[in-house]
Write an enzyme that holds these catalytic residues in place. Structure first.
Site, PDB file in Angstrom:
ATOM      1  N   GLU A 172      52.368   1.008   0.149  1.00 41.52           N
ATOM      2  CA  GLU A 172      51.830   1.642  -1.049  1.00 41.52           C
ATOM      3  C   GLU A 172      50.435   1.084  -1.276  1.00 41.52           C
ATOM      4  O   GLU A 172      50.234   0.170  -2.055  1.00 41.52           O
ATOM      5  CB  GLU A 172      52.719   1.368  -2.274  1.00 41.52           C
ATOM      6  CG  GLU A 172      52.273   2.139  -3.518  1.00 41.52           C
ATOM      7  CD  GLU A 172      51.965   1.255  -4.704  1.00 41.52           C
ATOM      8  OE1 GLU A 172      51.825   0.037  -4.524  1.00 41.52           O
ATOM      9  OE2 GLU A 172      51.874   1.803  -5.819  1.00 41.52           O
TER      10      GLU A 172
ATOM     11  N   ASP B  56      54.953  -2.811  -2.212  1.00 44.32           N
ATOM     12  CA  ASP B  56      54.080  -2.639  -3.361  1.00 44.32           C
ATOM     13  C   ASP B  56      52.722  -3.287  -3.100  1.00 44.32           C
ATOM     14  O   ASP B  56      52.647  -4.470  -2.753  1.00 44.32           O
ATOM     15  CB  ASP B  56      54.769  -3.305  -4.564  1.00 44.32           C
ATOM     16  CG  ASP B  56      54.094  -2.961  -5.879  1.00 44.32           C
ATOM     17  OD1 ASP B  56      54.211  -1.812  -6.314  1.00 44.32           O
ATOM     18  OD2 ASP B  56      53.446  -3.863  -6.460  1.00 44.32           O
TER      19      ASP B  56
END
Lengths: 625, 625
Positions: free
Chosen positions: A380, A351
């Site tokens: 990401e 993330d």
């Protein structure tokens, strides 16, 4: 320092050359280099790669190329070697002199010296040498002296770093879901057979850890959650634990092990979210306040993007003033990965890596992969291109991309330009993952879009990129945006539990199943570099082909980018690239519809009515004679 | 290893980054780098260059740029520094919160901490701090905290190598002649005033050393020279000496010193030929047979390109088996340069560097330039692009180019593509020298060409490249090729003495004088990177502009590439690049004809009759308001 022969510009490589390029087991990796020397001698070159030796061939402009085939994962450097081919240089001279009727007496003696230095037991070489000594030059001109044994001017490159991953780092179909919407980990396991039946390889779960209650967000990202609001899974940590705990509401470690078992039985594996941030209730906040940002009023800083506030999340301070604190923090972050690896997880979706120091990833990823070379990390990083590229360079196995926002064919922001960028030198180290949607992103034609928009974006993602993924609900055409001003979903699943009817008769599952099946049958679709665009008279229709490493499998995709209207076009196929000729008919088998087209020449006519079909996915089985 | 902030892709640089990029004194060098960090803090950056500190500004896509100005020659590395601009980051946050009506109490305390850490005596900063302490934020938002003192996350690049030459390494007009055709060195000195009057900066002499007699070549490169044949100056060495001797037929060292004096008086300097090869009569053949190639029959190998034989030349074996021999040879080669440097020579035109090991040049050039940083070396490497580029990368100051064979406007072999290549990243390390002719090369439109062909190629060479040169006879339109199968001159001066009538009334000297004068008056023509092409409806007419480092001097060249016919065209000028606007007329002053044109908009009509004039060389004095 330059040695006898220049060996420059070796590919694959990363932009700085300081990190390994990437390949996967089973891939055929094209190694190229610029190789040249002073003067006019004929050179020879090869790639040494483990126990493989691949002869390089000149491909023009002093460039040489060879193909190597990684067979095991891990750090697998290769070396480029070049040398002066004295035999070929000598043979060229002898032939030129013979052609001009010049004396070659001295050249005969030179030839004997070259053959004697070769020192080989090969009878062909011995016969050529014997003939030479008898004054017969013919056999010595014809023989091939291969390999670098006894090579003259032998020059080796430094070892060129190459990291070899397992295939899943390059190729895969991902499915994302929130386990809590399926009754937790056990219920999710029950959903696995249906997901596997659609042809997915990876089940990606947002964070499964306990969720904080302090400043927990309510439905639609609102302040003041009610008692029934589950909170955002990214607000990690509560009294029940942090990054190494499972939210009791989702189940136990036994349930998690059961889910992994079921996935394994269905040929799938799990990807966990690695989201390095904490809710105010995370154990680290109490145990390691030195790992957070402190404000002058003594409070710990929550996440902010002024004027927006995210009070339910404390960003970690990855660079505390004290170096000991930093080392302790970084090692604790690695221990999270180690913990889940120990539980059987080998894929992590990371993330927001771009909000953590690059130096941290530069340290973490090799540290993890040196112990577990089968670990795959997906970045990401929906951020600027330089940062996205740098994260790939320093070690991330895969990268989310801008695919979601590339919806047109032409222009600097178009699909063509973007794919050509990704499939160019960038492909040496950055592997794209194409996601038509994520829980954060409902974009472009999908917003209030018709089923054809979902079909179109699915076909593009799954046939353009070897890795693609979708967030659940996509197959049900969930298309309601939360607002005109952002890309969130209406009733975002990030803040509430969703119940879906996957048995809807009009769902997209059959097309997903078909596409994933075609991807598995056709190695051309498992590679990125083989993509090539073909002109279409109508810009709404995009046409691109792919070939596999060997050039044996040739696929041609023709997609209508307009989900609302019929579009028709004439294509201008690059027949040569497809292995076709102008004067012979060829068949194109549509793997989606089962129809076969018999075409000749570069200009097939295409008509795509989105309510009937959005695309042709064509196998050109007659591509090679 | 990555430190706190990523500093990547620093330019100028060479392709491998292992050698210094190049600049000249007085040049404004654009330094750029990709600079970024995790998260969203505002960054600041600067270039440190000797005692200069140049603030960098962001130019998009995480790239930053600044300009530095080399003021002295030698190795002059620079460093890029970046840091987090805590003040700007803080001010942005405060403004966003103020705009949203949010409380900024904690931010006030943060601001005080930032200003106190700045620790400056600047009264403006002190006043802002005082105001902050009194609860007034305005002055603290407005103040600028420049420089890296007290910088947060300060990160420095490694020193980036930059070699600074004197201006002549980039800019100059060269004139080549064979002294023996002018009565030797003394006679050449008498010709200097006329050459200087044409505006030349450098007089380049082919080898002036004793010429061998063994296998001396006769007129037209024939075997068996007669007693009156002077031989090729490149067959260096006789009983009278080698590379450190002067051919007695040309004069003495006193005559050479006299020539240098005369050149100096006329603002010119000499370039000598550095041709590392020997005639069979060279002293080295006797003293150091180990420095040559030996054949099995005991003879020393002469130069060959089978079936062609060059018996008058022995190539040197730069890589003898014995390392001691190699070191002795290389040092002796350097001693030749040292010898002539001691005699006052600072420019060397290096003959066929691509037939000597790159490792030799990689050693020699820094060895020479570390002692004499004002030495300039021009590489005569008419060979493959990779080799040409590599020689530039490893240290040659200038390079002959493919200009001679670039005669059309469009296509991969056209002038536009070539200039765009040379003026791109290559300009960081490779400086082109454009020669319309050399004693070896009579090419393209010059072969049996009309005077207009000579005028056209002169204007192109001298206005496209900061360095250009010509071989004498060009001004007299010498245009007779030796054969259809090669590019040699009829009665090549390489093998015989020529007598020319430079007083011919129709000679090209006035145009040469004019062009060299314009080059001196207009800094735009002394730079390569500022070139830009403008569309012309007629491909026979090429249009390109140049601007100087500051963008103050703007020149527009329009040249007829067809020396035989009138051509006319409409131009499509990129007005913005020229600093012009659509709605205002501008004047274009033709520096060649003295005419002034008054134009408006991007589409002037051009008509060029080659028998009247081949080109406009236009100054756009009204380019900037």
């Amino acid at each position: 320092m330059i040695r006898r022969i220049v060996i420059d510009d070796i590919r694959p490589r990363t932009p700085t050359g300081a990190y390994p390029a990437k390949a996967v087991v089973g891939e055929k990796v094209l190694v190229s280099a610029a190789i040249f020397k002073d003067g006019h001698d004929i050179l020879a070159a090869q790639v040494r790669f483990g126990d493989q030796t691949a002869p390089m061939v000149p491909i023009g402009n002093d460039e040489w190329a060879a193909t190597i085939s990684p067979r095991s994962i891990g750090a697998r450097p290769f070396v480029v070697e070049a040398w002066t081919d004295r035999h070929a240089t000598w043979a060229r001279k002898v032939r030129a002199k013979q052609d001009a009727g010049q004396d070659i007496e001295v050249e005969m003696a030179e030839g004997i010296a070259i053959f004697e230095a070769q020192n080989g037991a090969d009878p062909v070489i011995q016969d050529a040498l014997t003939a030479l000594k008898q004054g017969v030059v013919g056999p010595a001109l014809e023989v091939e002296l291969a390999g670098s044994a006894g090579a003259h001017d032998l020059t080796s490159s430094l070892p060129v770093p190459l990291w070899v991953d397992r295939e899943r780092a390059l190729v895969g179909a991902w499915y994302e879901l929130f386990p809590r919407s399926y009754g937790g980990l056990w219920g999710t396991a029950e959903r696995v057979p249906a997901i596997a039946a659609m042809g997915f390889d990876v089940l990606y779960l947002p964070p499964i850890h306990p969720i904080g209650t302090t400043f927990r967000k309510g439905r639609g990202n609102t302040m003041g959650a009610g008692p029934s609001d589950p909170g955002s899974p990214w607000a990690i940590g509560s009294r029940e634990g942090g990054h190494t705990a499972i939210d009791p509401g989702l189940g136990t470690f036994e349930d998690f092990a059961h889910l992994l078992d079921v996935l394994r039985q269905h040929g799938m594996e799990v990807a966990l979210d690695y989201a390095l941030q904490c809710s105010p209730d995370h154990p680290w906040v109490r145990e390691h306040p030195e790992w957070f940002h402190h404000r002058p009023d003594g409070t710990i800083a929550y996440a902010e993007n002024p004027p927006k506030k995210y009070q339910d999340i404390y960003p970690i301070n990855f660079w505390p003033d004290d170096d000991g604190d930093r080392q302790a923090l970084w090692h604790s972050c690695k221990e999270i990965v180690d913990f889940w690896v120990h539980k059987g997880v080998r894929i992590f979706r990371v993330d927001n890596p771009h909000t953590k120091p690059l130096a941290f990833w530069e340290w973490l990823i090799p540290a993890v992969q040196s112990e577990h070379p089968d670990v795959v990390l997906l970045a990401e990083a929906f951020t600027d291109p330089r940062m996205m590229s740098k994260l790939a360079e320093i070690g991330f196995s895969q990268s989310y991309t801008y695919f979601t926002w590339r919806t047109e064919q032409y222009g600097p922001e178009g699909l063509r330009a973007y794919l050509e960028e990704l499939a160019g030198p960038k492909a040496d180290y950055m592997r794209p993952a194409f996601w038509p949607n994520t829980p954060d992103i409902l974009s472009g034609p999908l917003r209030n879009g018709p089923p054809a928009a979902f079909a179109e974006r699915l076909v593009l993602a799954a046939t353009m990129s070897p890795t693609w993924g979708m967030y659940s609900g996509y197959e049900l055409y969930e298309n309601e945006p939360a607002a005109d001003t952002n890309e969130e979903y209406w009733h975002s699943e990030k803040y509430e539990i969703k119940h879906r009817d996957f048995d809807r008769p009009d769902a997209l599952a059959p097309l997903i199943t078909a596409i994933n099946g075609i991807r598995r049958r056709h190695p051309a679709l498992q590679r990125l570099r083989g993509i090539r665009f073909h002109h279409s008279d109508n810009p709404w229709i995009i046409a691109y082909s792919k070939v596999d490493d060997d050039g044996d499998d040739v696929m041609l995709m023709v997609v209508n980018l307009d989900p609302h209207h019929m579009q028709e076009t004439t294509l201008w196929l690059d027949l040569e690239a497809l292995g076709l000729s102008w004067d012979r008919p060829y068949t194109a088998y549509d793997e989606l519809s089962g129809e076969t087209y018999r075409w000749q020449g570069p200009n097939p006519y295409i008509r795509l009515e989105p309510w009937v079909r959005v695309a042709h996915v064509l196998h050109l089985p007659a591509a090679r004679p």
